[in-house]
Structures are given as structure tokens and as C-alpha cells.
Design a protein around this motif. Sequence first.
Motif, short mmCIF file in Angstrom:
data_model
loop_
_atom_site.label_atom_id
_atom_site.label_comp_id
_atom_site.label_asym_id
_atom_site.label_seq_id
_atom_site.Cartn_x
_atom_site.Cartn_y
_atom_site.Cartn_z
N GLY A 1 -75.97 35.55 51.51
CA GLY A 1 -75.35 35.58 52.83
C GLY A 1 -75.23 36.99 53.37
N VAL A 2 -74.84 37.92 52.52
CA VAL A 2 -74.76 39.33 52.93
C VAL A 2 -76.13 39.80 53.40
N ALA A 3 -77.17 39.50 52.63
CA ALA A 3 -78.52 39.91 53.00
C ALA A 3 -78.92 39.32 54.35
N ARG A 4 -78.60 38.06 54.57
CA ARG A 4 -78.96 37.42 55.83
C ARG A 4 -78.22 38.05 57.02
N VAL A 5 -76.96 38.40 56.84
CA VAL A 5 -76.22 39.09 57.90
C VAL A 5 -76.87 40.43 58.20
N LEU A 6 -77.19 41.18 57.16
CA LEU A 6 -77.80 42.50 57.36
C LEU A 6 -79.15 42.41 58.05
N VAL A 7 -79.98 41.47 57.63
CA VAL A 7 -81.29 41.30 58.27
C VAL A 7 -81.11 40.88 59.72
N GLY A 8 -80.21 39.94 59.95
CA GLY A 8 -80.00 39.42 61.30
C GLY A 8 -79.40 40.41 62.28
N THR A 9 -78.60 41.33 61.78
CA THR A 9 -77.89 42.24 62.69
C THR A 9 -78.42 43.67 62.69
N GLU A 10 -78.94 44.13 61.56
CA GLU A 10 -79.34 45.53 61.45
C GLU A 10 -80.84 45.73 61.26
N ALA A 11 -81.51 44.73 60.74
CA ALA A 11 -82.92 44.91 60.38
C ALA A 11 -83.75 43.66 60.68
N ALA B 1 -70.20 37.82 59.79
CA ALA B 1 -70.97 36.64 59.39
C ALA B 1 -70.82 35.44 60.33
N PRO B 2 -69.62 35.01 60.71
CA PRO B 2 -69.51 33.84 61.58
C PRO B 2 -70.27 33.98 62.90
N ALA B 3 -70.26 35.17 63.47
CA ALA B 3 -70.95 35.39 64.75
C ALA B 3 -72.47 35.33 64.59
N THR B 4 -72.95 35.51 63.37
CA THR B 4 -74.40 35.47 63.14
C THR B 4 -74.85 34.11 62.63
N GLY B 5 -73.90 33.19 62.43
CA GLY B 5 -74.25 31.86 61.94
C GLY B 5 -74.37 31.76 60.43
N VAL B 6 -73.99 32.82 59.73
CA VAL B 6 -74.07 32.81 58.25
C VAL B 6 -72.76 32.28 57.70
N MET C 1 -78.27 46.79 51.25
CA MET C 1 -77.32 46.06 50.41
C MET C 1 -76.55 46.99 49.49
N SER C 2 -77.19 48.04 48.99
CA SER C 2 -76.49 49.00 48.14
C SER C 2 -75.34 49.65 48.89
N ALA C 3 -75.58 49.97 50.16
CA ALA C 3 -74.53 50.59 50.98
C ALA C 3 -73.34 49.66 51.13
N VAL C 4 -73.59 48.37 51.23
CA VAL C 4 -72.51 47.38 51.38
C VAL C 4 -71.82 47.13 50.03
N ALA C 5 -72.60 47.06 48.96
CA ALA C 5 -72.06 46.71 47.64
C ALA C 5 -71.25 47.84 47.01
N THR C 6 -71.24 49.01 47.64
CA THR C 6 -70.49 50.14 47.09
C THR C 6 -69.40 50.64 48.03
N ASP C 7 -69.21 49.96 49.17
CA ASP C 7 -68.27 50.46 50.17
C ASP C 7 -67.36 49.32 50.65
N PRO C 8 -66.08 49.36 50.26
CA PRO C 8 -65.17 48.29 50.65
C PRO C 8 -65.09 48.05 52.16
N GLU C 9 -65.15 49.10 52.95
CA GLU C 9 -65.08 48.92 54.40
C GLU C 9 -66.32 48.21 54.94
N ARG C 10 -67.49 48.56 54.41
CA ARG C 10 -68.74 47.93 54.85
C ARG C 10 -68.76 46.44 54.50
N ILE C 11 -68.29 46.08 53.30
CA ILE C 11 -68.29 44.65 52.95
C ILE C 11 -67.33 43.89 53.84
N ARG C 12 -66.21 44.49 54.19
CA ARG C 12 -65.28 43.85 55.12
C ARG C 12 -65.96 43.62 56.48
N GLN C 13 -66.71 44.60 56.95
CA GLN C 13 -67.41 44.47 58.23
C GLN C 13 -68.44 43.35 58.19
#
Length: 112
Positions: free
Chosen positions: A43-53, A103-108, A86-98
Motif C-alpha cells: 500500500g505504501v508503494a502504491r501511494v508513492l507511485v500514485g502521488t510522487e512517481a 492513502a485514502p485520497a489516492t484510493g489505497v 520507500m527507504s525514505a518513508v521506512a526510516t522517517d516517522p513523519e514521512r510514514i505519517r504523511q
Amino acid sequence: MRPMRLIEPSPGTYSLLLDAGTTDVDDVVEELGHEPHGYFWEGVARVLVGTEAPTLEGRFSYDPEGSMFCAYGTDRDALAELAARMSAVATDPERIRQVIALAPATGVEFDD
């Protein structure tokens, strides 16, 4: 690229792996009501692909399990870019919160 691993299990085929339950943000994920297993990280990967890449869309496939996130394919560059994001998200509490909040806005929907 920690905690991600990009391997070549056979010539020209690549797998991006993350062992679930081993990231710096697992406690935050659980605090926000999710379980940090392989399906969650898909789900994290899908959010990142859908919004950033969005240029990564369709360039690899997902095959997570409870104990591991896995994306695979023949496009090493695409998987390496996903690994960095994903590494940036998996190591940063603020990024995972974001990402979780986005996710809901992206349909994930995270598979909890």
C-alpha cells in the motif's frame, strides 16, 4: 537504501525486498492502527507511485507476503527508484505519517 534490498535472482530479473517488522517506523505504523506487514508496504508503494512517481506505474509487479514486501520485474531502474522512495518513508516517522494520511485520497486501502 536500508531497509530495502534490490537483488537479481536470475539474469535480467530483479526483486525489491523489505522484511516486514524491521523498519524504523513500525511503532508509528502500529500507533496509527496498521500492521507493518508486507501487504501494508505494498500500500505504501502504491501511494508513492500514485502521488510522487506516476512514471513507475506498470513497470513492475507486486508480490507481498505477511512477512515480506516484494516488487519484481525486469526494469532495475524503476525498482531502484521505488527502493529510494520507500527507504525514505521506512526510516522517517513523519514521512510514514504523511503517506498513511494520503492513502485514502489516492484510493489505497491498507490490507490490515
